[in-house]
Design a protein around this motif. Structure first.
Motif, mmCIF file in Angstrom:
data_model
loop_
_atom_site.group_PDB
_atom_site.id
_atom_site.type_symbol
_atom_site.label_atom_id
_atom_site.label_comp_id
_atom_site.label_asym_id
_atom_site.label_seq_id
_atom_site.Cartn_x
_atom_site.Cartn_y
_atom_site.Cartn_z
ATOM 1 N N GLY A 419 118.624 29.354 86.072
ATOM 2 C CA GLY A 419 118.337 28.069 85.597
ATOM 3 C C GLY A 419 117.395 29.020 84.034
ATOM 4 N N ILE A 420 117.043 27.948 83.508
ATOM 5 C CA ILE A 420 116.535 28.627 81.971
ATOM 6 C C ILE A 420 115.296 27.080 81.733
ATOM 7 C CG2 ILE A 420 118.155 29.887 81.727
ATOM 8 C CD1 ILE A 420 118.868 28.027 79.490
ATOM 9 N N SER A 421 114.391 27.188 81.208
ATOM 10 C CA SER A 421 113.766 26.447 81.027
ATOM 11 C C SER A 421 112.799 26.728 79.705
ATOM 12 C CB SER A 421 112.974 25.814 82.121
ATOM 13 O OG SER A 421 111.799 24.459 81.729
ATOM 14 N N PRO A 422 112.289 26.355 78.703
ATOM 15 C CA PRO A 422 113.114 24.681 78.627
ATOM 16 C C PRO A 422 114.676 26.001 77.884
ATOM 17 C CG PRO A 422 111.915 26.248 76.519
ATOM 18 C CD PRO A 422 111.847 26.471 77.515
ATOM 19 N N ASP A 423 115.443 24.582 78.353
ATOM 20 C CA ASP A 423 117.265 24.891 78.165
ATOM 21 C C ASP A 423 117.961 24.377 77.112
ATOM 22 O OD1 ASP A 423 117.835 22.152 77.785
ATOM 23 O OD2 ASP A 423 119.046 21.826 79.574
ATOM 24 N N SER A 424 116.504 24.366 75.334
ATOM 25 C CA SER A 424 117.262 24.591 74.242
ATOM 26 C C SER A 424 115.458 24.621 72.787
ATOM 27 C CB SER A 424 117.687 22.964 73.517
ATOM 28 O OG SER A 424 116.806 22.124 73.841
ATOM 29 N N GLY A 425 115.914 24.998 71.798
ATOM 30 C CA GLY A 425 114.443 25.484 71.188
ATOM 31 C C GLY A 425 115.089 26.455 69.798
ATOM 32 N N LYS A 426 113.973 26.426 69.408
ATOM 33 C CA LYS A 426 114.420 27.677 67.870
ATOM 34 C C LYS A 426 113.902 28.984 68.460
ATOM 35 C CE LYS A 426 112.302 23.567 64.710
ATOM 36 N NZ LYS A 426 110.813 23.847 63.528
ATOM 37 N N VAL A 431 110.951 31.115 76.938
ATOM 38 C CA VAL A 431 112.202 30.438 78.234
ATOM 39 C C VAL A 431 111.983 31.520 79.557
ATOM 40 C CG1 VAL A 431 114.460 30.415 78.773
ATOM 41 C CG2 VAL A 431 113.833 30.673 76.017
ATOM 42 N N THR A 432 112.120 30.781 80.017
ATOM 43 C CA THR A 432 111.754 31.280 82.117
ATOM 44 C C THR A 432 112.870 30.869 82.326
ATOM 45 O OG1 THR A 432 109.090 29.811 82.238
ATOM 46 C CG2 THR A 432 110.381 30.442 84.204
ATOM 47 N N LEU A 433 113.468 32.265 82.839
ATOM 48 C CA LEU A 433 114.486 32.146 83.563
ATOM 49 C C LEU A 433 114.453 32.678 85.089
ATOM 50 C CD1 LEU A 433 114.865 32.904 80.709
ATOM 51 C CD2 LEU A 433 116.280 35.092 81.641
ATOM 52 N N THR A 434 115.168 31.578 85.662
ATOM 53 C CA THR A 434 114.911 31.800 87.082
ATOM 54 C C THR A 434 116.463 32.105 87.775
ATOM 55 O OG1 THR A 434 115.291 29.234 87.295
ATOM 56 C CG2 THR A 434 113.382 30.064 87.314
ATOM 57 N N GLY A 435 116.657 32.917 89.416
ATOM 58 C CA GLY A 435 117.486 33.373 89.693
ATOM 59 C C GLY A 435 116.932 34.425 90.833
ATOM 60 N N THR A 436 118.455 35.728 91.140
ATOM 61 C CA THR A 436 117.731 36.097 91.754
ATOM 62 C C THR A 436 118.392 37.833 91.369
ATOM 63 O OG1 THR A 436 120.441 35.704 92.795
ATOM 64 C CG2 THR A 436 118.344 34.638 94.091
ATOM 65 N N LEU A 487 124.774 42.473 85.065
ATOM 66 C CA LEU A 487 125.344 41.646 83.666
ATOM 67 C C LEU A 487 124.911 40.277 84.939
ATOM 68 C CD1 LEU A 487 124.085 40.949 80.990
ATOM 69 C CD2 LEU A 487 126.752 41.303 80.430
ATOM 70 N N SER A 488 124.276 39.287 84.543
ATOM 71 C CA SER A 488 124.425 38.062 85.200
ATOM 72 C C SER A 488 125.459 37.462 84.932
ATOM 73 C CB SER A 488 123.070 36.867 85.200
ATOM 74 O OG SER A 488 123.187 36.859 83.911
ATOM 75 N N PRO A 489 126.911 36.898 85.624
ATOM 76 C CA PRO A 489 127.777 36.141 85.069
ATOM 77 C C PRO A 489 127.594 34.788 84.661
ATOM 78 C CG PRO A 489 127.693 35.826 88.328
ATOM 79 C CD PRO A 489 126.433 36.840 87.020
ATOM 80 N N ALA A 490 127.978 34.417 83.054
ATOM 81 C CA ALA A 490 127.832 33.327 82.969
ATOM 82 C C ALA A 490 128.303 31.858 83.313
ATOM 83 C CB ALA A 490 128.679 33.179 81.135
ATOM 84 N N GLY A 491 127.681 30.872 83.111
ATOM 85 C CA GLY A 491 127.689 29.747 83.810
ATOM 86 C C GLY A 491 126.450 28.083 83.415
ATOM 87 N N PRO A 492 127.252 26.941 83.317
ATOM 88 C CA PRO A 492 126.112 26.329 82.700
ATOM 89 C C PRO A 492 124.939 26.393 83.123
ATOM 90 C CG PRO A 492 128.564 25.178 83.948
ATOM 91 C CD PRO A 492 127.953 26.541 84.508
ATOM 92 N N ALA A 493 124.421 26.727 84.648
ATOM 93 C CA ALA A 493 122.728 27.145 84.492
ATOM 94 C C ALA A 493 122.217 27.556 83.258
ATOM 95 C CB ALA A 493 122.894 27.568 86.151
ATOM 96 N N ASP A 494 123.118 28.793 82.565
ATOM 97 C CA ASP A 494 122.440 29.510 81.693
ATOM 98 C C ASP A 494 122.064 28.936 80.177
ATOM 99 O OD1 ASP A 494 124.632 30.632 80.667
ATOM 100 O OD2 ASP A 494 124.765 32.564 82.154
ATOM 101 N N GLU A 495 122.891 28.220 80.336
ATOM 102 C CA GLU A 495 123.429 27.900 78.553
ATOM 103 C C GLU A 495 121.905 27.571 77.416
ATOM 104 O OE1 GLU A 495 127.812 25.941 78.785
ATOM 105 O OE2 GLU A 495 126.344 24.602 79.311
#
Length: 500
Positions: A419-426, A431-436, A487-495
């Motif tokens: 997950g990322i937060s926020p998922d939009s911006g300039k 941006v805070t990235l969460t994962g493992t 390299l972490s795989p791409a997915g909807p959670a990281d957009e």
């Protein structure tokens, strides 16, 4: 006790079509065609006897054919309440939507001569190859096994009255079904002729105008075609251009420029000089776009084709036709711990596990495992190396490979962004990235651009400043983390989406 309502013919047929996908993925550690066929047979029989489905437990498996390399499958089911009624159900290649479109070999047409037409009909080379393979499949190895036509001949002869044969398929299976239905309708049976009907879902067209016109001229006992209005596949090959305007902007995902200007034109170009025509008009579904995957709505290529796959799925058609979903196959959601050595113990968590579950670490079988519940398996890691996908196989199928289901021999732990937060911006937004699997000295990319300000906080948390997007337009990119060689795989959670 309240009786189960009778399902509509469309819901019943779509359920039979969806059952054809049972066990479509071979076991990763390997299994013979006979072993896979037996596993599929058990799974199909189990579902046909399920009274909660639209088929209401009133069908039995009468014949099953599986081609080498798992390319195509067909089965015949007989109705237990009316033994005159037979369903021939076809499953085509189990592939991603984009691969399916490319594999049809629509740039070349070949003559189809056994459909009852005075002149050969033009069909795509890929569909003709699949049709030919379906007719050549055997129920079991010789000398005991027989092909589809041999099985149908016996079943039709055994019917107490005039037999009715319904040819059914979803996606490429539906495309093959139109060719197969013409062949069966025109065939000399050497006895009473059966009635023949055809019911397809999400089917791309098989041939050119002459094929479509001949198909429409035949007197079918049933001729039904269903297509989700927002499914790309049934628009192949006469209306792919409509997808350039997808998906409705109030829901998304809106097709990005590379989809509209590059990928769809590439699909359209596959036909070469051929002009394909759909036989008849499909009954449209989901016209108001009321059903869509809410997690796939950003204007990115990944989300667009993710939504395409969702709109095309068996489960979506079952939902749109108000049919009960099939029992779910196995799914792996986590492996704990995700790193270790051969001989160590891990817990595989997920759903859809059962007593018949087999576990594989990559291409290696894991014989030492214990199914503790339908959501938990304890396994002893087999000898192996590298980073592998842990997958579970049952009579209902094989779990898909997922980033959360990986195991790393000897470590380090695979990196996954959840997950990322926020998922939009300039540019410049923190941006805070969460994962493992995070570790010291991570590198963070927004698309192809590297963040110049990254802070490692814990194995599950990183902060990074968004770099410039490099585009004057709104743009959605994947945020990815590089650490310890992963390299972490791409997915909807990281957009992450940059504004205009």
């Amino acid at each position: 006790m309240t009786a189960e309502p009778i399902a509509s013919p469309a819901a019943l047929a779509m359920t039979l079509a969806a059952i054809a996908a049972t066990g479509a993925t071979p076991r990763p550690s390997g299994e013979s065609l006979a072993e896979q066929r037996l596993r599929i047979s058990v799974g199909i029989t189990r579902q046909l006897s399920d009274r909660s489905l639209a088929t209401q437990g009133t069908w039995e498996l009468a014949w099953l054919g599986l081609s080498p390399y798992n390319a195509n499958l067909a089965y015949v089911a007989r109705n237990l309440h009316d033994p005159n009624v037979l369903a021939v159900v076809v499953r085509g290649t189990d592939a991603e939507v984009t691969d399916l479109l490319e594999d049809l070999d629509v740039g070349t047409v070949v003559p189809f001569t056994t459909g009852g037409s005075a002149r050969p009909l033009s069909v795509s080379k890929g569909v003709m190859a699949a049709f030919t393979e379906v007719l050549g499949m055997l129920d079991a190895p010789p000398p005991t096994g027989g092909g589809l036509e041999q099985a149908l001949t016996g079943l039709i002869a055994d019917a107490p009255g005039q037999a009715a044969v319904y040819v059914i398929g979803h996606s490429l299976g539906g495309c093959i079904a139109t060719v197969l239905a013409l062949h069966l309708h025109a065939r000399a049976w050497g006895g009473p002729r059966p009635e023949v009907g055809v019911i397809t879902f999400a089917a791309p067209t098989a041939g050119l105008k002459d094929f479509a016109e001949h198909f429409e001229s035949v007197k079918w006992t049933v001729d039904l075609r269903y297509a989700n209005d927002y499914d790309l596949v049934p628009r192949a090959w006469d209306d792919l251009a409509a997808a350039r305007k997808w998906y409705p902007a109030d829901h998304g995902p809106v097709a990005p420029a590379d989809v509209k200007d590059v990928l769809i034109p590439e699909f359209e170009a596959l036909t070469g000089p051929n002009t394909y025509v759909q036989p008849g008009k499909a009954q449209g579904l989901n016209g108001e776009y009321g059903h869509y995957d809410h997690d796939l709505v950003k204007s990115s290529t990944e989300d667009f084709f993710g939504q395409v796959a969702h709109q095309h799925a068996n489960s979506t058609y079952l939902k749109l036709l108000k049919a009960h979903q099939l029992p779910a196959g196995p799914v792996v959601t986590s492996v704990e711990p995700a790193t270790g050595e051969a001989g160590s113990t891990v817990v595989v968590t997920g759903r859809g596990f059962g007593p018949d579950s087999a576990v594989d670490f990559g291409t290696l079988a894991c014989p030492a495992h214990l199914v503790e519940s339908d959501t938990r398996i304890t396994a002893t890691v087999p000898f192996g190396t590298g980073v592998v996908d842990v997958r579970v196989t049952t009579t209902l199928g094989t779990s898909p490979a997922v980033p959360t289901g990986q195991f790393a021999y000897g470590g380090p732990q695979p990196v996954l962004l959840t997950g990322i937060s926020p998922d939009s911006g300039k540019a410049g937004t923190t941006v805070t990235l969460t994962g493992t699997g995070f570790a010291e000295h991570p590198v963070v990319y927004f698309g192809k651009r590297r963040s110049d300000s990254v802070t490692y906080e814990s194995p599950t948390r990183i902060t990074a400043q968004a770099p410039a997007s490099g585009s004057p337009r709104s743009r959605t990119v994947d945020v990815r983390v590089l650490v310890n060689g992963y390299l972490s795989p791409a997915g909807p959670a990281d957009e992450y989406t940059y504004p205009d």
